[in-house]
Design a protein around this motif. Structure first.
Motif, short mmCIF file in Angstrom:
data_model
loop_
_atom_site.label_atom_id
_atom_site.label_comp_id
_atom_site.label_asym_id
_atom_site.label_seq_id
_atom_site.Cartn_x
_atom_site.Cartn_y
_atom_site.Cartn_z
N GLU A 32 10.53 1.11 6.43
CA GLU A 32 10.34 2.01 7.27
C GLU A 32 10.67 2.88 7.45
O GLU A 32 11.70 3.20 7.56
CB GLU A 32 9.26 1.95 9.22
N ILE A 33 10.12 4.14 7.33
CA ILE A 33 11.01 5.39 7.41
C ILE A 33 10.16 6.48 8.55
O ILE A 33 9.13 6.59 8.50
CB ILE A 33 10.76 6.97 5.82
N HIS A 34 10.82 7.58 9.49
CA HIS A 34 10.72 7.50 10.77
C HIS A 34 11.69 9.30 10.66
O HIS A 34 12.75 9.16 10.49
CB HIS A 34 10.99 6.48 11.75
N SER A 35 10.97 9.68 11.38
CA SER A 35 11.37 11.50 11.21
C SER A 35 12.21 11.05 12.20
O SER A 35 12.93 10.26 13.18
CB SER A 35 10.07 11.89 11.43
N PRO A 36 13.31 12.66 12.43
CA PRO A 36 14.27 12.08 13.59
C PRO A 36 13.88 11.81 15.10
O PRO A 36 14.17 11.41 16.15
CB PRO A 36 14.90 13.58 13.84
N ASP A 37 12.48 12.57 15.57
CA ASP A 37 11.49 11.92 16.68
C ASP A 37 11.09 10.84 16.85
O ASP A 37 10.68 9.97 18.22
CB ASP A 37 10.77 13.21 16.74
N GLY A 38 11.41 10.29 16.10
CA GLY A 38 10.34 8.95 15.61
C GLY A 38 8.76 8.38 15.12
O GLY A 38 8.25 7.55 14.96
N LYS A 39 9.03 9.48 14.71
CA LYS A 39 7.73 9.12 14.03
C LYS A 39 7.41 8.68 12.98
O LYS A 39 8.38 8.68 12.35
CB LYS A 39 7.28 11.21 13.87
N LEU A 41 6.87 7.86 9.01
CA LEU A 41 6.44 8.71 7.75
C LEU A 41 5.91 7.99 7.05
O LEU A 41 4.79 8.05 6.35
CB LEU A 41 7.55 9.03 7.70
N THR A 42 6.55 6.18 7.00
CA THR A 42 5.88 5.64 5.50
C THR A 42 6.86 4.61 5.54
O THR A 42 7.61 4.25 6.43
CB THR A 42 5.53 6.08 3.61
N ALA A 43 5.51 3.59 4.62
CA ALA A 43 6.67 2.23 4.95
C ALA A 43 6.78 1.83 3.06
O ALA A 43 5.72 2.37 2.70
CB ALA A 43 5.89 0.90 5.72
N ILE A 44 7.82 1.31 2.29
CA ILE A 44 8.08 0.78 1.19
C ILE A 44 8.01 -0.87 1.34
O ILE A 44 8.72 -1.67 1.90
CB ILE A 44 9.07 1.37 0.67
N GLU A 68 -4.70 3.04 5.58
CA GLU A 68 -5.02 3.37 6.27
C GLU A 68 -4.19 4.48 6.93
O GLU A 68 -4.16 5.92 7.24
CB GLU A 68 -6.00 2.13 7.57
N LEU A 69 -3.16 4.55 7.23
CA LEU A 69 -2.14 4.48 7.12
C LEU A 69 -1.78 6.15 6.67
O LEU A 69 -1.30 7.04 6.93
CB LEU A 69 -0.23 4.30 7.53
N LEU A 70 -1.66 5.97 5.42
CA LEU A 70 -1.62 6.62 4.50
C LEU A 70 -2.82 8.52 4.18
O LEU A 70 -2.78 9.59 4.56
CB LEU A 70 -2.06 7.31 2.93
N PHE A 71 -3.93 7.65 4.61
CA PHE A 71 -5.54 8.49 4.80
C PHE A 71 -4.93 9.26 6.45
O PHE A 71 -5.26 9.90 6.27
CB PHE A 71 -6.65 7.67 5.55
N ALA A 72 -3.97 8.53 7.52
CA ALA A 72 -4.54 9.40 8.25
C ALA A 72 -2.94 10.76 7.98
O ALA A 72 -3.45 11.82 9.29
CB ALA A 72 -4.23 7.94 9.64
N GLN A 73 -2.02 10.72 7.10
CA GLN A 73 -1.51 11.65 6.92
C GLN A 73 -1.84 12.45 5.96
O GLN A 73 -1.68 13.27 5.79
CB GLN A 73 0.14 11.22 6.46
N VAL A 74 -3.66 12.20 5.55
CA VAL A 74 -4.22 13.16 5.00
C VAL A 74 -4.54 14.36 5.54
O VAL A 74 -6.24 13.74 6.39
CB VAL A 74 -4.30 12.61 3.56
#
Length: 105
Positions: A32-39, A41-44, A68-74
């Motif tokens: 999982e990749i998270h932003s510096p504030d912990g949000k 971002l994506t998963a591989i 679903e996560l990808l849809f939420a980011q669009v």
């Protein structure tokens, strides 16, 4: 991270070179990749092997969660390229086919 390198000039390509232990962990895990504030971002993750019906159901559920996560980011400001739209239509058609088969059982 001492194993992350970025080019000197954007457009923001990032290369991550794993050592052998990190690579072994990557092969057996979800990244999982998270932003510096912990949000989030994506998963591989690699597809799970489907050895039983339960494995296949779990794999479909996992992949639907990623979708679903990808849809939420669009959002409405992002214009999807035709290839992305075609791919989404294909995936949703396959999911619809599975749901129709289950409804007929």
């Amino acid at each position: 991270m001492d194993n992350v390198t970025s080019p000197l000039v954007p457009p923001a390509t990032c290369v991550i070179k794993l050592d052998q232990n990190q690579y072994t962990f990557f092969q057996q895990s979800r990244l999982e990749i998270h932003s510096p504030d912990g949000k989030f971002l994506t998963a591989i993750a690699k597809p799970l092997p489907s050895k039983t019906d339960d494995d296949a159901i779990y794999q479909l559920w996992s992949q639907a969660c990623v979708l679903e996560l990808l849809f939420a980011q669009v959002n409405e400001q992002i214009k999807l390229p035709p290839r992305a739209i075609n791919s989404l239509a294909y995936v949703l058609g396959r999911i619809d086919g599975h749901l129709r088969k289950q409804g007929a059982m």
